[in-house]
Design a protein around this motif. Structure first.
Motif, PDB file in Angstrom:
ATOM      1  N   GLY A  93      57.756  42.963  52.607  1.00 11.27           N
ATOM      2  CA  GLY A  93      56.551  42.688  53.382  1.00 11.27           C
ATOM      3  C   GLY A  93      55.388  43.603  53.044  1.00 11.27           C
ATOM      4  N   LYS A  94      55.619  44.627  52.244  1.00 12.80           N
ATOM      5  CA  LYS A  94      54.568  45.570  51.873  1.00 12.80           C
ATOM      6  C   LYS A  94      53.972  45.282  50.503  1.00 12.80           C
ATOM      7  CE  LYS A  94      56.423  49.354  54.686  1.00 12.80           C
ATOM      8  NZ  LYS A  94      56.872  50.767  54.712  1.00 12.80           N
ATOM      9  N   VAL A  95      54.480  44.255  49.836  1.00 10.70           N
ATOM     10  CA  VAL A  95      53.966  43.892  48.514  1.00 10.70           C
ATOM     11  C   VAL A  95      52.622  43.195  48.660  1.00 10.70           C
ATOM     12  CG1 VAL A  95      54.397  42.441  46.506  1.00 10.70           C
ATOM     13  CG2 VAL A  95      56.257  43.773  47.498  1.00 10.70           C
ATOM     14  N   GLU A  96      51.691  43.525  47.758  1.00 15.19           N
ATOM     15  CA  GLU A  96      50.340  42.964  47.795  1.00 15.19           C
ATOM     16  C   GLU A  96      49.962  42.394  46.430  1.00 15.19           C
ATOM     17  OE1 GLU A  96      48.185  46.034  50.893  1.00 15.19           O
ATOM     18  OE2 GLU A  96      48.210  46.527  48.758  1.00 15.19           O
ATOM     19  N   PRO A  97      49.004  41.475  46.415  1.00 22.97           N
ATOM     20  CA  PRO A  97      48.547  40.957  45.110  1.00 22.97           C
ATOM     21  C   PRO A  97      47.935  42.070  44.268  1.00 22.97           C
ATOM     22  CG  PRO A  97      47.832  39.527  46.900  1.00 22.97           C
ATOM     23  CD  PRO A  97      48.373  40.768  47.538  1.00 22.97           C
ATOM     24  N   LEU A  98      48.209  42.026  42.980  1.00 21.48           N
ATOM     25  CA  LEU A  98      47.654  42.986  42.035  1.00 21.48           C
ATOM     26  C   LEU A  98      46.320  42.441  41.546  1.00 21.48           C
ATOM     27  CD1 LEU A  98      47.983  45.507  40.193  1.00 21.48           C
ATOM     28  CD2 LEU A  98      49.159  44.019  38.560  1.00 21.48           C
ATOM     29  N   ILE A  99      45.257  43.137  41.855  1.00 25.32           N
ATOM     30  CA  ILE A  99      43.924  42.705  41.452  1.00 25.32           C
ATOM     31  C   ILE A  99      43.600  43.316  40.099  1.00 25.32           C
ATOM     32  CG2 ILE A  99      41.469  42.712  42.027  1.00 25.32           C
ATOM     33  CD1 ILE A  99      42.271  42.944  44.958  1.00 25.32           C
ATOM     34  N   ARG A 100      43.352  42.469  39.129  1.00 24.40           N
ATOM     35  CA  ARG A 100      43.078  42.933  37.777  1.00 24.40           C
ATOM     36  C   ARG A 100      41.577  42.967  37.497  1.00 24.40           C
ATOM     37  NH1 ARG A 100      46.611  39.737  33.489  1.00 24.40           N
ATOM     38  NH2 ARG A 100      45.654  41.334  32.170  1.00 24.40           N
ATOM     39  N   ASP A 101      41.187  43.869  36.645  1.00 25.54           N
ATOM     40  CA  ASP A 101      39.806  43.938  36.175  1.00 25.54           C
ATOM     41  C   ASP A 101      39.580  42.780  35.199  1.00 25.54           C
ATOM     42  OD1 ASP A 101      37.383  44.474  34.940  1.00 25.54           O
ATOM     43  OD2 ASP A 101      37.721  46.639  34.856  1.00 25.54           O
ATOM     44  N   PRO A 102      38.589  41.904  35.457  1.00 24.96           N
ATOM     45  CA  PRO A 102      38.345  40.760  34.550  1.00 24.96           C
ATOM     46  C   PRO A 102      38.129  41.182  33.103  1.00 24.96           C
ATOM     47  CG  PRO A 102      37.114  40.489  36.593  1.00 24.96           C
ATOM     48  CD  PRO A 102      37.707  41.868  36.629  1.00 24.96           C
ATOM     49  N   ALA A 153      62.926  44.954  43.243  1.00 24.28           N
ATOM     50  CA  ALA A 153      63.346  43.678  43.825  1.00 24.28           C
ATOM     51  C   ALA A 153      62.249  43.095  44.706  1.00 24.28           C
ATOM     52  CB  ALA A 153      64.630  43.874  44.625  1.00 24.28           C
ATOM     53  N   ALA A 154      61.577  43.958  45.470  1.00 23.24           N
ATOM     54  CA  ALA A 154      60.498  43.488  46.336  1.00 23.24           C
ATOM     55  C   ALA A 154      59.335  42.933  45.517  1.00 23.24           C
ATOM     56  CB  ALA A 154      60.021  44.626  47.234  1.00 23.24           C
ATOM     57  N   LEU A 155      59.010  43.590  44.414  1.00 19.69           N
ATOM     58  CA  LEU A 155      57.897  43.141  43.575  1.00 19.69           C
ATOM     59  C   LEU A 155      58.175  41.786  42.931  1.00 19.69           C
ATOM     60  CD1 LEU A 155      57.032  46.532  41.866  1.00 19.69           C
ATOM     61  CD2 LEU A 155      55.467  45.180  43.269  1.00 19.69           C
ATOM     62  N   THR A 184      55.007  37.239  39.900  1.00 23.70           N
ATOM     63  CA  THR A 184      54.315  38.281  39.147  1.00 23.70           C
ATOM     64  C   THR A 184      52.955  38.528  39.779  1.00 23.70           C
ATOM     65  OG1 THR A 184      53.401  36.647  37.598  1.00 23.70           O
ATOM     66  CG2 THR A 184      55.492  37.708  36.999  1.00 23.70           C
ATOM     67  N   GLY A 185      52.240  39.526  39.248  1.00 17.98           N
ATOM     68  CA  GLY A 185      50.917  39.839  39.770  1.00 17.98           C
ATOM     69  C   GLY A 185      50.949  40.473  41.139  1.00 17.98           C
ATOM     70  N   MET A 186      52.017  41.252  41.425  1.00 20.88           N
ATOM     71  CA  MET A 186      52.144  41.916  42.715  1.00 20.88           C
ATOM     72  C   MET A 186      52.216  43.426  42.503  1.00 20.88           C
ATOM     73  SD  MET A 186      52.123  39.137  44.420  1.00 20.88           S
ATOM     74  CE  MET A 186      52.380  39.707  46.100  1.00 20.88           C
ATOM     75  N   LYS A 187      51.824  44.174  43.524  1.00 15.39           N
ATOM     76  CA  LYS A 187      51.873  45.634  43.471  1.00 15.39           C
ATOM     77  C   LYS A 187      52.478  46.174  44.757  1.00 15.39           C
ATOM     78  CE  LYS A 187      47.283  46.515  45.468  1.00 15.39           C
ATOM     79  NZ  LYS A 187      45.987  47.209  45.315  1.00 15.39           N
ATOM     80  N   LEU A 188      52.879  47.444  44.694  1.00 12.64           N
ATOM     81  CA  LEU A 188      53.521  48.085  45.839  1.00 12.64           C
ATOM     82  C   LEU A 188      53.208  49.573  45.793  1.00 12.64           C
ATOM     83  CD1 LEU A 188      55.540  47.826  48.255  1.00 12.64           C
ATOM     84  CD2 LEU A 188      57.359  48.319  46.606  1.00 12.64           C
ATOM     85  N   THR A 189      52.783  50.123  46.918  1.00 13.65           N
ATOM     86  CA  THR A 189      52.571  51.564  46.993  1.00 13.65           C
ATOM     87  C   THR A 189      53.919  52.233  47.195  1.00 13.65           C
ATOM     88  OG1 THR A 189      50.372  51.284  47.965  1.00 13.65           O
ATOM     89  CG2 THR A 189      51.420  53.437  48.213  1.00 13.65           C
ATOM     90  N   PRO A 190      54.358  53.061  46.236  1.00 13.99           N
ATOM     91  CA  PRO A 190      55.705  53.626  46.321  1.00 13.99           C
ATOM     92  C   PRO A 190      55.798  54.775  47.306  1.00 13.99           C
ATOM     93  CG  PRO A 190      54.594  54.503  44.406  1.00 13.99           C
ATOM     94  CD  PRO A 190      53.646  53.508  45.020  1.00 13.99           C
ATOM     95  N   SER A 191      57.003  55.054  47.732  1.00 19.99           N
ATOM     96  CA  SER A 191      57.272  56.228  48.548  1.00 19.99           C
ATOM     97  C   SER A 191      57.095  57.482  47.690  1.00 19.99           C
ATOM     98  CB  SER A 191      58.703  56.171  49.096  1.00 19.99           C
ATOM     99  OG  SER A 191      59.063  57.380  49.718  1.00 19.99           O
ATOM    100  N   ALA A 192      56.399  58.485  48.210  1.00 14.62           N
ATOM    101  CA  ALA A 192      56.146  59.717  47.453  1.00 14.62           C
ATOM    102  C   ALA A 192      57.451  60.491  47.277  1.00 14.62           C
ATOM    103  CB  ALA A 192      55.114  60.571  48.179  1.00 14.62           C
ATOM    104  N   ARG A 193      57.824  60.757  46.014  1.00 15.13           N
ATOM    105  CA  ARG A 193      59.090  61.452  45.758  1.00 15.13           C
ATOM    106  C   ARG A 193      59.186  62.020  44.348  1.00 15.13           C
ATOM    107  NH1 ARG A 193      59.743  55.935  45.546  1.00 15.13           N
ATOM    108  NH2 ARG A 193      60.927  55.025  43.823  1.00 15.13           N
TER     109      ARG A 193
END
Length: 335
Positions: free
Chosen positions: A303-312, A42-44, A156-165
């Motif tokens: 608030g922890k979602v960041e832009p996903l940087i893609r390799d050109p 949902a956050a993404l 779209t084009g967003m990323k999130l570091t997940p909780s380790a589990r």
């Protein structure tokens, strides 16, 4: 708009946060085995965590978009690609009409999740879209099905570091109704033991295995069947603990040595076969504090979602992207 299912794993179901208030009628909550993954998706996408997603146990599938849409992938990572081009997990992506999303086997963990813009818009039954296979509420997704999406737009084009589990670890537990029937020496040994998740696991529960003798309660053969719920740890006649999960039965007569905190259930459900698990008793006060902290962290995810940087080099239509914005003409004077 919908996703057309061309290939699907054997244990894929539509899940949301489940249904409450039906234990007295023999219906457990069901819902996502990894509730945290729903909130991450949902956050993404920038939408409500109450929306339903596709839960994929062990294996994904292949899906074709009938119209342009947005998707997100969370939970246990799988090999993922769109029309053969690899895409990132724990990220949101655009899926154009006619494109095919391919998801392979899980790389670690147990349950992966596919989220659609607006959620998967299947009929609501008893207040939820969650499929409950053991209660025959809904059915698993099959080849040829269409996953209808809601009408909302999403980012779209967003990323999130997940909780380790995804690799096991320590599960915090509180005493249950039969904890006092276990000798203190048994309880101490239970906490000191490193278990591994056994091969017997599904959405009803997961077996724990360990070296040495099992764990038994006094008078356990005389325990009356009573209400149970997910997170309860039942001790079977062989002395092996079972952690109950979303589709568990609603009554049982096995002694319960403890109950896993709800905030630790995503870790339990995502533990793969053979991975280590330990149990740690905590007080009810500490459990309430941990649960409140978990709920607060869920609200912070957007608030922890960041832009996903893609390799050109991985972008086939690079010229269609606006790579630089805010440009001014060199011939114009600054004002």
């Amino acid at each position: 708009m919908s996703l057309i299912v061309h290939r699907i794993g054997p244990a894929c179901t539509i899940q949301d946060q489940g249904r409450q208030g039906y234990l007295d009628q023999g219906l457990s909550r069901s819902g996502a085995a990894d509730l945290l993954a729903l909130f991450e998706g949902a956050a993404l996408l920038g939408q409500s965590p109450t929306f339903a997603a596709l839960e994929m146990a062990g294996m994904g599938g292949e899906f074709e978009a009938s119209q342009d849409t947005a998707i997100a992938l969370t939970g246990a990572p799988m090999q993922a690609s769109i029309d053969g081009s690899a895409i990132a997990w724990n990220a949101s992506h655009q899926l154009l009409k006619g494109q095919r999303l391919s998801l392979g086997a899980v790389l670690k963990g147990g349950y992966g999740y596919l989220h659609l813009a607006g959620g998967i818009d299947t009929p609501v039954v008893l207040g939820s879209r969650a499929v409950h296979l053991t209660a025959k509420v809904g059915q698993g997704v099959q080849v040829g099905d269409r996953l209808p999406a809601g009408a909302e737009t999403a980012r779209t084009g967003m990323k999130l570091t997940p909780s380790a589990r995804l690799t096991g670890g320590t599960l915090r537990i509180v005493p249950s109704f039969q904890t006092a029937l276990f000798a203190q020496e048994t309880l101490d040994r239970f906490e000191a033991t490193e278990f591994t998740r056994g091969p017997r696991a599904n959405r009803m529960g997961m077996q724990m295995e360990s070296a040495g003798e099992g764990f038994a309660a006094a008078g356990q053969l005389n325990i009356l069947s009573e209400v149970i719920t997910q997170g309860d740890i039942q001790m079977t006649g062989t002395g092996n603990p079972f952690i109950l999960l979303p589709e568990c039965q609603t009554t049982g007569g096995y002694p319960r040595i403890g109950t896993v905190l709800p905030c630790d259930l995503p870790r339990a459900a995502q533990t793969p076969a053979g991975a280590p698990i330990r149990f740690q008793f905590v007080t009810l006060e500490d459990a309430a504090t941990a649960q409140a902290s978990f709920a607060k962290e869920l609200t912070k995810l957007p608030g922890k979602v960041e832009p996903l940087i893609r390799d050109p080099h991985d972008i086939p239509d690079l010229l269609s992207y606006q790579l630089i914005g805010g440009m001014i003409s060199a011939s114009e004077k600054e004002t």
